[in-house]
Structure formats: structure tokens, C-alpha cells
Design an enzyme around this catalytic site. Structure first.
Site, PDB file in Angstrom:
ATOM      1  N   LYS A   5       0.964  -1.400  -0.034  1.00 24.26           N
ATOM      2  CA  LYS A   5       0.316  -0.060  -0.053  1.00 24.26           C
ATOM      3  C   LYS A   5       0.918   1.140  -0.022  1.00 24.26           C
ATOM      4  O   LYS A   5       0.537   2.291  -0.792  1.00 24.26           O
ATOM      5  CB  LYS A   5      -1.046   0.086   1.162  1.00 24.26           C
ATOM      6  CG  LYS A   5      -2.002  -1.001   1.308  1.00 24.26           C
ATOM      7  CD  LYS A   5      -3.087  -0.699   2.344  1.00 24.26           C
ATOM      8  CE  LYS A   5      -2.705  -0.510   3.688  1.00 24.26           C
ATOM      9  NZ  LYS A   5      -1.967  -1.539   4.232  1.00 24.26           N
ATOM     10  N   ARG A  56      -9.591   2.036   9.367  1.00 25.00           N
ATOM     11  CA  ARG A  56      -9.200   0.583   9.603  1.00 25.00           C
ATOM     12  C   ARG A  56     -10.275   0.122  10.511  1.00 25.00           C
ATOM     13  O   ARG A  56     -10.084  -1.282  10.725  1.00 25.00           O
ATOM     14  CB  ARG A  56      -7.809   0.543  10.324  1.00 25.00           C
ATOM     15  CG  ARG A  56      -6.553   0.324   9.548  1.00 25.00           C
ATOM     16  CD  ARG A  56      -5.142   0.310  10.350  1.00 25.00           C
ATOM     17  NE  ARG A  56      -4.176  -0.314   9.825  1.00 25.00           N
ATOM     18  CZ  ARG A  56      -3.074   0.123   9.412  1.00 25.00           C
ATOM     19  NH1 ARG A  56      -3.038   1.386   8.868  1.00 25.00           N
ATOM     20  NH2 ARG A  56      -2.082  -0.843   9.120  1.00 25.00           N
ATOM     21  N   ARG A  59      11.148  -6.786   4.658  1.00 26.05           N
ATOM     22  CA  ARG A  59      11.366  -5.476   4.884  1.00 26.05           C
ATOM     23  C   ARG A  59      11.755  -5.421   6.264  1.00 26.05           C
ATOM     24  O   ARG A  59      12.524  -4.354   6.436  1.00 26.05           O
ATOM     25  CB  ARG A  59       9.980  -4.776   4.916  1.00 26.05           C
ATOM     26  CG  ARG A  59       9.686  -3.608   4.971  1.00 26.05           C
ATOM     27  CD  ARG A  59       8.288  -2.607   4.847  1.00 26.05           C
ATOM     28  NE  ARG A  59       7.310  -3.028   5.876  1.00 26.05           N
ATOM     29  CZ  ARG A  59       6.176  -2.874   5.925  1.00 26.05           C
ATOM     30  NH1 ARG A  59       5.767  -2.105   4.901  1.00 26.05           N
ATOM     31  NH2 ARG A  59       5.453  -3.006   6.797  1.00 26.05           N
ATOM     32  N   ARG A  75      12.242  -2.163  10.960  1.00 24.55           N
ATOM     33  CA  ARG A  75      10.944  -1.528  11.507  1.00 24.55           C
ATOM     34  C   ARG A  75      10.651  -2.367  12.775  1.00 24.55           C
ATOM     35  O   ARG A  75      10.787  -3.688  12.805  1.00 24.55           O
ATOM     36  CB  ARG A  75       9.809  -1.800  10.566  1.00 24.55           C
ATOM     37  CG  ARG A  75       9.317  -0.297  10.076  1.00 24.55           C
ATOM     38  CD  ARG A  75       8.384  -0.322   9.192  1.00 24.55           C
ATOM     39  NE  ARG A  75       7.125  -0.695   9.662  1.00 24.55           N
ATOM     40  CZ  ARG A  75       5.980  -0.305   9.149  1.00 24.55           C
ATOM     41  NH1 ARG A  75       6.066   0.142   7.744  1.00 24.55           N
ATOM     42  NH2 ARG A  75       4.743  -0.832   9.806  1.00 24.55           N
ATOM     43  N   ARG A  80      -0.472  -8.278  13.666  1.00 25.29           N
ATOM     44  CA  ARG A  80      -1.068  -7.315  12.638  1.00 25.29           C
ATOM     45  C   ARG A  80      -1.887  -7.783  11.610  1.00 25.29           C
ATOM     46  O   ARG A  80      -2.901  -7.247  11.249  1.00 25.29           O
ATOM     47  CB  ARG A  80       0.274  -6.621  12.017  1.00 25.29           C
ATOM     48  CG  ARG A  80       0.821  -5.614  13.018  1.00 25.29           C
ATOM     49  CD  ARG A  80       2.304  -5.203  12.443  1.00 25.29           C
ATOM     50  NE  ARG A  80       2.183  -4.223  11.252  1.00 25.29           N
ATOM     51  CZ  ARG A  80       2.923  -4.171  10.217  1.00 25.29           C
ATOM     52  NH1 ARG A  80       3.998  -4.897  10.324  1.00 25.29           N
ATOM     53  NH2 ARG A  80       2.796  -3.441   9.347  1.00 25.29           N
TER      54      ARG A  80
HETATM   55  P1  AMP Z   1       0.938   0.965   8.532  1.00 23.02           P
HETATM   56  O1  AMP Z   1       2.358   1.585   8.257  1.00 23.02           O
HETATM   57  O2  AMP Z   1       0.068   1.749   7.862  1.00 23.02           O
HETATM   58  O3  AMP Z   1       1.057  -0.500   8.609  1.00 23.02           O
HETATM   59  O4  AMP Z   1       0.780   1.231  10.114  1.00 23.02           O
HETATM   60  C1  AMP Z   1       1.782   1.037  11.316  1.00 23.02           C
HETATM   61  C2  AMP Z   1       1.134   1.172  12.714  1.00 23.02           C
HETATM   62  O5  AMP Z   1       0.476   2.353  12.924  1.00 23.02           O
HETATM   63  C3  AMP Z   1      -0.370   0.122  12.599  1.00 23.02           C
HETATM   64  O6  AMP Z   1       0.145  -1.441  12.749  1.00 23.02           O
HETATM   65  C4  AMP Z   1      -1.043   0.794  13.941  1.00 23.02           C
HETATM   66  O7  AMP Z   1      -0.211   0.522  14.992  1.00 23.02           O
HETATM   67  C5  AMP Z   1      -0.848   2.287  13.561  1.00 23.02           C
HETATM   68  N1  AMP Z   1      -1.913   2.773  12.671  1.00 23.02           N
HETATM   69  C6  AMP Z   1      -1.756   3.238  11.319  1.00 23.02           C
HETATM   70  N2  AMP Z   1      -2.964   3.455  10.923  1.00 23.02           N
HETATM   71  C7  AMP Z   1      -3.908   3.354  11.904  1.00 23.02           C
HETATM   72  C8  AMP Z   1      -5.296   3.310  11.942  1.00 23.02           C
HETATM   73  N3  AMP Z   1      -6.125   3.862  10.869  1.00 23.02           N
HETATM   74  N4  AMP Z   1      -5.673   3.052  13.288  1.00 23.02           N
HETATM   75  C9  AMP Z   1      -5.266   2.833  14.276  1.00 23.02           C
HETATM   76  N5  AMP Z   1      -3.934   2.488  13.996  1.00 23.02           N
HETATM   77  C10 AMP Z   1      -3.143   2.769  13.078  1.00 23.02           C
END
Ligand code: AMP
Length: 187
Positions: free
Chosen positions: A16, A91, A128, A134, A145
Site C-alpha cells: 500500500k 481501519r 522489509r 522496523r 498485525r
Molecule cells: P501502517 O504503516 O499503515 O502499517 O501502520 C503502522 C501502525 O500504525 C499500525 O500497525 C497501527 O499500530 C498504527 N496505525 C496506522 N494507521 C492506523 C489506523 N487507521 N488506526 C489505528 N492504528 C493505526
């Protein structure tokens, strides 16, 4: 294509982030990634970052109130007035309702689900983790996740399908090919 108000859905590791940046440039709208905003806040040691970090490190979602407030602030910035691409938001069902209120009748123009094979996704995330280090890319956190995605976010696909907004795009294969599929889906 300004006035595009697009949400990109898809499991962690579906690509994404990469595709959001490419697609946003193609469309001439800002890519707004909640994960990136949280990570920047963690790096800058802001209050928001400190709060978010413990959830992120565990593979859990940051609470809705916190995330919603952050997104509302970002969407109110001038560059998002004529369109945006949201990557990683909404989400949860509560975030969907909140986004509806934020858009106050303007509504989304597209929701794209970037689909991915689970085994492939786990492998991508592990690679990654090795490349970028990360903190939320360890194997147990990756599993969590994916679980949280299945429980809380996958159901949103049906919500947007019922609204007639959903387009599914295969996220597997070379990055350029996926970008082509995405731009074709929006044409
Ligand atoms: P991502 O890079 O989109 O995978 O986001 C990394 C982390 O940020 C996720 O695993 C959540 O802990 C937090 N996060 C990102 N977007 C959201 C969201 N819309 N709602 C809640 N937590 C989020």
C-alpha cells in the site's frame, strides 16, 4: 485528477505505501498515510508518538479517538481540500463513520482494496524487517498485525462494496505492473 477522494485498503505487506505514493503523484493529490504520520511522531518524540508507539510495537491499532483526531487535522490542511489518497485509514468501523462525518456529505470517490496472498505478505514483511529494521516487523508482531487486520479492517471491504465504491486490484507481482493496474482501475 483532483477531487479524487480515495481510500486504499489492504493487508499489511500488500504494498500500500509504495503504491499510495505512486498513485497520489499520478492523481496530483497528497498521499496521507496514518502509519507514516505515527512513525514521524515516534521519531520526533512527540506526545502523540509516545502514545502511539506502544500500540504500534505490539501490532495493535492506536485508539480510534487518537487516530480520528489526527486524520481530521490532516484533512483540514489546504493541500487536502481538492482531494487526497488515504493509506491506512479507515481501519475500523468507528473510523469509517468518523471519516463520513469529516467529509460532511462530499463522500469518497473510490475505495481500492489491494489484495494479496497471505504467505507472500508474511514473506514481504519479513524481508522489509531485515532491510529497514522496523520495530513492528518481527514475526510475532507481523502475525498479530495480520490478525487485527482480519478482525477489524477486512470487514470494511463489504461496507464499501455495499456503497458501490469498491474496486479490487491484485497487489501481487512487479511494482510497476501493480501501479498500472491501479491507474487502469481509476481511469
Ligand atoms: P501502517 O504503516 O499503515 O502499517 O501502520 C503502522 C501502525 O500504525 C499500525 O500497525 C497501527 O499500530 C498504527 N496505525 C496506522 N494507521 C492506523 C489506523 N487507521 N488506526 C489505528 N492504528 C493505526
Amino acid at each position: 485528477m483532483t477531487n479524487t477522494r480515495l481510500v486504499l485498503l489492504g493487508p499489511p505487506g500488500a504494498g500500500k505505501g509504495t503504491q499510495a505514493a505512486r498513485l497520489a503523484e499520478h492523481l496530483g493529490v497528497p498521499a496521507i498515510s496514518t502509519g507514516d504520520i505515527f512513525r514521524r511522531n515516534v521519531a520526533d518524540r512527540t506526545e502523540l508518538g509516545q502514545l502511539a508507539q506502544k500500540y504500534m510495537d505490539a501490532g495493535e491499532y492506536v485508539p480510534d479517538e487518537v487516530t480520528n483526531k489526527m486524520v481530521a487535522g490532516r484533512l483540514a490542511e489546504p493541500d487536502a481540500v481538492d482531494g487526497f489518497l488515504l493509506d491506512g485509514y479507515p481501519r475500523t468501523a468507528a473510523q469509517v463513520s468518523e471519516l463520513d462525518s469529516m467529509l460532511a456529505g462530499r463522500g469518497l470517490t473510490h475505495v481500492i482494496e489491494l489484495t494479496a496472498d497471505t504467505d507472500e505478505v508474511v514473506q514481504r514483511l519479513l524481508n522489509r524487517a531485515r532491510e529497514q529494521g522496523r520495530a513492528d516487523d518481527t514475526e510475532s508482531v507481523i502475525r498479530r498485525r495480520l490478525e487485527v487486520y482480519a478482525e477489524q479492517t477486512a470487514p470494511l471491504v463489504d461496507v464499501y462494496a455495499e456503497r458501490g465504491l469498491l474496486v479490487q486490484v491484485d497487489g501481487m507481482g512487479p511494482v510497476d505492473e501493480v501501479t498500472e493496474r491501479l491507474t487502469a482501475a481509476l481511469a
